[in-house]
Design a protein around this motif. Sequence first.
Motif, PDB file in Angstrom:
ATOM      1  N   THR A  17       0.891  -1.198   0.102  1.00 31.13           N
ATOM      2  CA  THR A  17       0.197   0.045  -0.046  1.00 31.13           C
ATOM      3  C   THR A  17       0.870   1.210  -0.020  1.00 31.13           C
ATOM      4  OG1 THR A  17      -1.726   1.183   1.083  1.00 31.13           O
ATOM      5  CG2 THR A  17      -0.094   0.035   2.567  1.00 31.13           C
ATOM      6  N   PHE A  19       2.231   4.457   1.296  1.00 35.12           N
ATOM      7  CA  PHE A  19       2.348   5.224   2.568  1.00 35.12           C
ATOM      8  C   PHE A  19       2.870   6.700   2.529  1.00 35.12           C
ATOM      9  CE2 PHE A  19       4.308   6.351   6.759  1.00 35.12           C
ATOM     10  CZ  PHE A  19       3.536   5.766   7.477  1.00 35.12           C
ATOM     11  N   ARG A  20       2.075   7.568   3.139  1.00 30.03           N
ATOM     12  CA  ARG A  20       2.012   9.157   2.962  1.00 30.03           C
ATOM     13  C   ARG A  20       2.220   9.482   4.364  1.00 30.03           C
ATOM     14  NH1 ARG A  20      -1.888   7.609  -0.622  1.00 30.03           N
ATOM     15  NH2 ARG A  20      -1.600   8.170  -2.869  1.00 30.03           N
ATOM     16  N   SER A  25       5.742  10.607   0.124  1.00 33.01           N
ATOM     17  CA  SER A  25       4.630   9.840  -0.280  1.00 33.01           C
ATOM     18  C   SER A  25       5.503   8.447  -0.764  1.00 33.01           C
ATOM     19  CB  SER A  25       3.741  10.296  -1.239  1.00 33.01           C
ATOM     20  OG  SER A  25       2.794   9.279  -1.561  1.00 33.01           O
ATOM     21  N   ARG A  27       5.848   4.321  -2.402  1.00 34.50           N
ATOM     22  CA  ARG A  27       5.178   3.304  -2.867  1.00 34.50           C
ATOM     23  C   ARG A  27       6.055   2.007  -2.868  1.00 34.50           C
ATOM     24  NH1 ARG A  27       0.727   4.407  -6.083  1.00 34.50           N
ATOM     25  NH2 ARG A  27       0.469   6.649  -6.520  1.00 34.50           N
ATOM     26  N   ASP A 141      -0.880   9.192   6.262  1.00 34.47           N
ATOM     27  CA  ASP A 141      -1.832  10.480   5.804  1.00 34.47           C
ATOM     28  C   ASP A 141      -2.491   9.760   4.624  1.00 34.47           C
ATOM     29  OD1 ASP A 141      -3.405  12.791   5.839  1.00 34.47           O
ATOM     30  OD2 ASP A 141      -1.810  13.570   4.742  1.00 34.47           O
ATOM     31  N   SER A 142      -3.163   8.627   4.592  1.00 30.59           N
ATOM     32  CA  SER A 142      -3.889   8.031   3.361  1.00 30.59           C
ATOM     33  C   SER A 142      -5.177   8.625   3.179  1.00 30.59           C
ATOM     34  CB  SER A 142      -4.030   6.394   3.738  1.00 30.59           C
ATOM     35  OG  SER A 142      -2.685   5.872   3.942  1.00 30.59           O
ATOM     36  N   VAL A 146      -8.825   4.411   2.828  1.00 29.39           N
ATOM     37  CA  VAL A 146      -7.597   3.539   3.211  1.00 29.39           C
ATOM     38  C   VAL A 146      -7.390   3.582   4.494  1.00 29.39           C
ATOM     39  CG1 VAL A 146      -5.408   3.007   2.886  1.00 29.39           C
ATOM     40  CG2 VAL A 146      -6.706   3.576   0.852  1.00 29.39           C
ATOM     41  N   TYR A 147      -7.485   4.952   5.160  1.00 31.49           N
ATOM     42  CA  TYR A 147      -7.199   5.124   6.627  1.00 31.49           C
ATOM     43  C   TYR A 147      -8.219   4.425   7.394  1.00 31.49           C
ATOM     44  CZ  TYR A 147      -6.417   7.579  10.803  1.00 31.49           C
ATOM     45  OH  TYR A 147      -6.139   8.064  12.231  1.00 31.49           O
ATOM     46  N   GLN A 150      -7.518   0.639   7.447  1.00 27.93           N
ATOM     47  CA  GLN A 150      -6.416   0.180   8.246  1.00 27.93           C
ATOM     48  C   GLN A 150      -6.557   0.814   9.827  1.00 27.93           C
ATOM     49  OE1 GLN A 150      -3.532   2.734   6.502  1.00 27.93           O
ATOM     50  NE2 GLN A 150      -2.919   1.281   5.005  1.00 27.93           N
TER      51      GLN A 150
END
Length: 384
Positions: A17, A19-20, A25, A27, A141-142, A146-147, A150
Motif C-alpha cells: 500500500t 504510505f504517506r 509519499s 510506493r 496520511d492516506s 484506506v485510513y 487500516q
Amino acid sequence: MRIERFDVFTFSVPFKTVFRHASASRRRARNLIVAARGPDGATGWGESCPRPYVTAETVDGAAAFVLEHRDAMAAEIADVESLRTWIAAHQDAVDRNPAAFCAAEIAVLDLLGKHEGLAIEDLLGVDRPAAEFHYSAVLGDSPWPVYRQQSRRYLAEGFRDFKVKVSGKLRRDRRRMAALDSPQPVRSDGTLRVRIDANNLWRSADTCIEHVTGLGRPVFALEEPLQADDIDGFREVAAECGTRIVLDESMLRLDQLDSVAGEPDTWIANVRVSKMGGVIRSLDVAARATDLGVGVIVGCQVGETSILTRAALTVMQSVGADLVAAEGAFGTHLLRGDLTTSSIMFGRGGVLAAAEAVDAGRGGFGLTVDEQATKGLELRGARP
C-alpha cells in the motif's frame, strides 16, 4: 578476523500500500544493502534506509560513501574494538553519512558474530532479546477509505498504541483521530494511547499549538512538530499542549542530547538504527538518554526489511523498562518481499516474541538471507 571485501547493493521492493506523511509519499522501499565477506566464505549482511528528509542522504550517495571507504574498513576492522576505533576516528564522516555507515556496520557486526559463533548481543555485551515487544500501529496520511480500513483492522487486531501522521488540515486530522474511538476497551483504563507525528510540518509554534489543541482528543506525545532542531519552539509547544515532544530528525547524534538535559518529562528520543549510524551509535544514544531520564522510542524507517528489524531488537533490549514504544517489524505486512527466509514481523496486537524471531545459535544477527531474494539486489561498484 580479516574482512575480504565489501559488496554494495541497492534493493527495491514495492509496498502493498502507498504510505504517506507530510515529508514524503512512498510506493516502494529503496534500501542500501552491504555484504561483508569473510575469508571462510561467511557473509555478514547489513541494511540502511537513506532518506533525504531525515539525514539528507540518498541511496546513491550512501552507496558511494561505502564504496569510497570499503578498502579502508576491510584493512582496519577486525573485531568490535577496532570497529569502535574506526567509528571514533571517522566521527565527522559518519555524522554526515549515518545511514551509509549503518549498512556497513551491521554487515560487519553480523560477520564478526558468525565468525566467533556469538549472537550479536553476546558480541556487544547486551542481554539477548527475551521479552515480548509491543509495536505501535502506524497510520499514514492516506485517503480516507484506506485510513478507515487500516485503523479498523488495527483496532480489531487489538493494538493498544497508535502513531498517527498528521496533514496540517484540521478537519482532515480531526476525522482521522475520531476514527480511533472504539466501542470496546483495549487498554486497562479503557483508552488508546495515541501520539502524532508531524514530520516537521509547522514553522510556527502558535500555528502548531492551535492545530494540536483543536484535534478533539489528547495525545501523549508529539513528534517533530516544527522545523528540525527548533528546541525552544518544541518547549513552547510541549508546555501549551501538555504533551511530550519526540525528537527524531532533531536527534541524529549523541551530542544533541545535551540540549535537552535536565528536562526528562518533556522529551522522548526516537532512536532509529539507520538514521543514528548503526547499532553501536544507537546503543550509545539510548544509554545516554536513559541516564538523563529521557524516554526512548526505538523507531524505524518505512520499508525496512528484517535485517534492520533484527538490529533494532538489540537496541530495544538494551533500553529495558525505559522503552516508551517500538515501531517497525512490518515485514511482509507492508513489503511484497523480504530479504530473509522468514520475515520478522509483529503478530496480533503488535506483539513480537523476540526470542522466537531469530536463531541466536547461528551467530551474528541469526538471520538467513534468502538466495532467491538476493536476485533483486543491484550490485554497485563491482570490482573489475
